[in-house]
Design a protein around this motif. Structure first.
Motif, PDB file in Angstrom:
ATOM      1  N   GLU A 116     -14.925  -7.245  34.649  1.00  0.00           N
ATOM      2  CA  GLU A 116     -13.578  -7.167  35.207  1.00  0.00           C
ATOM      3  C   GLU A 116     -13.568  -7.530  36.690  1.00  0.00           C
ATOM      4  N   ARG A 158     -13.587 -11.188  36.892  1.00  0.00           N
ATOM      5  CA  ARG A 158     -12.316 -11.755  36.430  1.00  0.00           C
ATOM      6  C   ARG A 158     -11.179 -11.523  37.417  1.00  0.00           C
ATOM      7  N   ILE A 159     -10.994 -10.284  37.869  1.00  0.00           N
ATOM      8  CA  ILE A 159      -9.826  -9.982  38.690  1.00  0.00           C
ATOM      9  C   ILE A 159      -9.938 -10.511  40.117  1.00  0.00           C
ATOM     10  N   ALA A 168      -6.190  -5.286  34.633  1.00  0.00           N
ATOM     11  CA  ALA A 168      -7.552  -4.776  34.839  1.00  0.00           C
ATOM     12  C   ALA A 168      -7.832  -3.561  33.965  1.00  0.00           C
ATOM     13  N   ARG A 169      -9.069  -3.466  33.499  1.00  0.00           N
ATOM     14  CA  ARG A 169      -9.505  -2.387  32.620  1.00  0.00           C
ATOM     15  C   ARG A 169     -10.701  -1.656  33.202  1.00  0.00           C
ATOM     16  N   ASP A 170     -10.814  -0.386  32.804  1.00  0.00           N
ATOM     17  CA  ASP A 170     -11.978   0.404  33.212  1.00  0.00           C
ATOM     18  C   ASP A 170     -13.054   0.284  32.133  1.00  0.00           C
ATOM     19  N   GLU A 213     -19.725   1.244  33.821  1.00  0.00           N
ATOM     20  CA  GLU A 213     -18.496   1.444  34.581  1.00  0.00           C
ATOM     21  C   GLU A 213     -18.857   1.500  36.059  1.00  0.00           C
ATOM     22  N   SER A 271      -7.062   0.102  34.556  1.00  0.00           N
ATOM     23  CA  SER A 271      -7.634   0.665  35.791  1.00  0.00           C
ATOM     24  C   SER A 271      -6.521   1.292  36.619  1.00  0.00           C
ATOM     25  N   THR A 328     -13.753   0.317  37.057  1.00  0.00           N
ATOM     26  CA  THR A 328     -13.705  -1.039  36.522  1.00  0.00           C
ATOM     27  C   THR A 328     -15.063  -1.357  35.907  1.00  0.00           C
ATOM     28  N   THR A 329     -15.266  -2.601  35.563  1.00  0.00           N
ATOM     29  CA  THR A 329     -16.561  -3.051  35.043  1.00  0.00           C
ATOM     30  C   THR A 329     -16.976  -4.314  35.791  1.00  0.00           C
TER      31      THR A 329
END
Length: 164
Positions: free
Chosen positions: A151, A154-155, A21-23, A133, A29, A147-148
């Motif tokens: 994301e 997706r997650i 996971a990304r921010d 964000e 994240s 996160t976004t």
């Protein structure tokens, strides 16, 4: 001596790490602990210095006896009657604290989008897409993570939905 994070926080961070996971800036994240618990979107927004709409509330509903996780913008409320009609369920109501705990392993006010004992059907509010964000709960009321919208979809394996 530093105390270990709550098991729910560890489970959320593990789920974020496992998913890559990304921010909003593309970094991984990471769950952050706030100085105090934030039980509402308004309190979380104030603590983080962001717009209340950028808070992704994790709301668990009882949908004909099955759990439904709705990740909604803190700027509005879920239209339960409209959502029930869209989903084709007879009864859609906010879940009891026991129902939430049983299906997520977390308590109301700290329910994260991930880190649950098993998969949950998840809807992600399309209103969240307007923020670069987002902030979501991290498993306990004082934990959050960035996160976004993409994301979150997706997650969680969630479906985009208009929920207001």
């Amino acid at each position: 001596m530093q105390s270990q994070p709550h098991p729910n926080v560890r489970a959320v961070q593990r789920a974020l790490d496992d998913a890559g996971a990304r921010d909003g800036s593309g970094r991984g994240s990471a769950v952050r602990l706030l100085p105090e618990a934030v039980h509402t979107a308004a309190a979380a927004a104030a603590a983080l210095g962001v717009d209340v709409g950028a808070i992704a509330n994790s709301l668990v509903f009882d949908a004909d006896g099955r759990p439904l996780l709705v990740l909604t913008s803190g700027a509005h409320r879920v239209d339960t009657a409209g959502l029930a009609a869209t989903l084709g369920v007879t009864h859609l109501r906010r879940a009891t604290p026991d129902f939430v705990k049983r299906h997520t392993g977390q308590v109301i006010g700290g329910v994260a989008p991930v880190g649950h004992p098993g998969p949950l059907r998840t809807l992600v509010d399309t209103a969240l897409e307007g923020y670069p964000e987002l902030w979501a709960a991290g498993g306990v009321p004082q934990a959050v993570f960035p996160t976004t919208y993409a994301e979150l979809l997706r997650i969680t394996g969630g479906d985009p939905a208009g929920v207001a």
